[in-house]
Scaffold this active site. Structure first.
Site, PDB file in Angstrom:
ATOM      1  N   TYR A  15      20.592   8.802  -9.930  1.00 47.57           N
ATOM      2  CA  TYR A  15      19.350   8.387 -10.597  1.00 47.57           C
ATOM      3  C   TYR A  15      19.031   9.348 -11.740  1.00 47.57           C
ATOM      4  O   TYR A  15      18.740   8.923 -12.861  1.00 47.57           O
ATOM      5  CB  TYR A  15      18.210   8.337  -9.582  1.00 47.57           C
ATOM      6  CG  TYR A  15      16.841   8.249 -10.207  1.00 47.57           C
ATOM      7  CD1 TYR A  15      16.357   7.040 -10.698  1.00 47.57           C
ATOM      8  CD2 TYR A  15      16.027   9.373 -10.316  1.00 47.57           C
ATOM      9  CE1 TYR A  15      15.096   6.960 -11.285  1.00 47.57           C
ATOM     10  CE2 TYR A  15      14.776   9.295 -10.891  1.00 47.57           C
ATOM     11  CZ  TYR A  15      14.310   8.096 -11.378  1.00 47.57           C
ATOM     12  OH  TYR A  15      13.070   8.019 -11.957  1.00 47.57           O
ATOM     13  N   ASP A  39       4.018   5.812 -10.914  1.00 44.38           N
ATOM     14  CA  ASP A  39       4.312   6.991 -11.729  1.00 44.38           C
ATOM     15  C   ASP A  39       3.285   7.111 -12.840  1.00 44.38           C
ATOM     16  O   ASP A  39       3.330   6.345 -13.793  1.00 44.38           O
ATOM     17  CB  ASP A  39       5.711   6.875 -12.306  1.00 44.38           C
ATOM     18  CG  ASP A  39       6.176   8.130 -13.030  1.00 44.38           C
ATOM     19  OD1 ASP A  39       5.351   9.025 -13.286  1.00 44.38           O
ATOM     20  OD2 ASP A  39       7.372   8.211 -13.358  1.00 44.38           O
TER      21      ASP A  39
END
Length: 126
Positions: A15, A39
């Site tokens: 990732y 986020d």
């Protein structure tokens, strides 16, 4: 069979590598179709790969790198601290979030929550 700790840690490293050098579509492809992304924590939760790709599209036009600093995992969950450095025309911006991700048996991200606040962003002249 559930993923091993090593597999989860490798998925996190993948990732980070994709965030560092991939496109928003490549990053979103790491997520399950119905994954969630928050986020930073406390912001609107994005649901589904299309919303997640749109979220990451901000990185497509920015020269940025990501570096994994530490990772811990247990079961299908990982918590990791990393640094994102973005080079803008007139400044460099650095943030070091702590993300918590969950994965399915295929190591696809099923949820991500990024813990950071605006006060954690460091901007300096380039």
């Amino acid at each position: 069979m559930s993923p091993s700790t090593k597999q989860i840690r490798d998925a996190v490293a993948g990732y980070i590598a994709t965030v560092s050098s991939g496109t928003s579509a490549e990053i979103a492809a790491l997520y399950a179709e119905d994954a969630t992304l928050e986020d930073p924590v406390g912001s609107e939760i994005k649901v589904g790969r299309a919303q997640i790709e749109k979220f990451y599209s901000a990185l497509d036009s920015i020269d940025s790198t990501a570096e994994l600093l530490t990772v811990r995992s247990g079961g299908s969950t990982a918590a990791f601290h990393f640094r994102v450095t973005s080079h803008l025309p007139d400044q460099t911006v650095v943030v070091e979030p702590i993300d918590v991700m969950t994965f399915d048996d295929d190591l696809t991200i099923t949820s991500m929550r990024a813990v950071w606040a605006p006060e954690d962003v460091i901007a300096g002249q380039r």
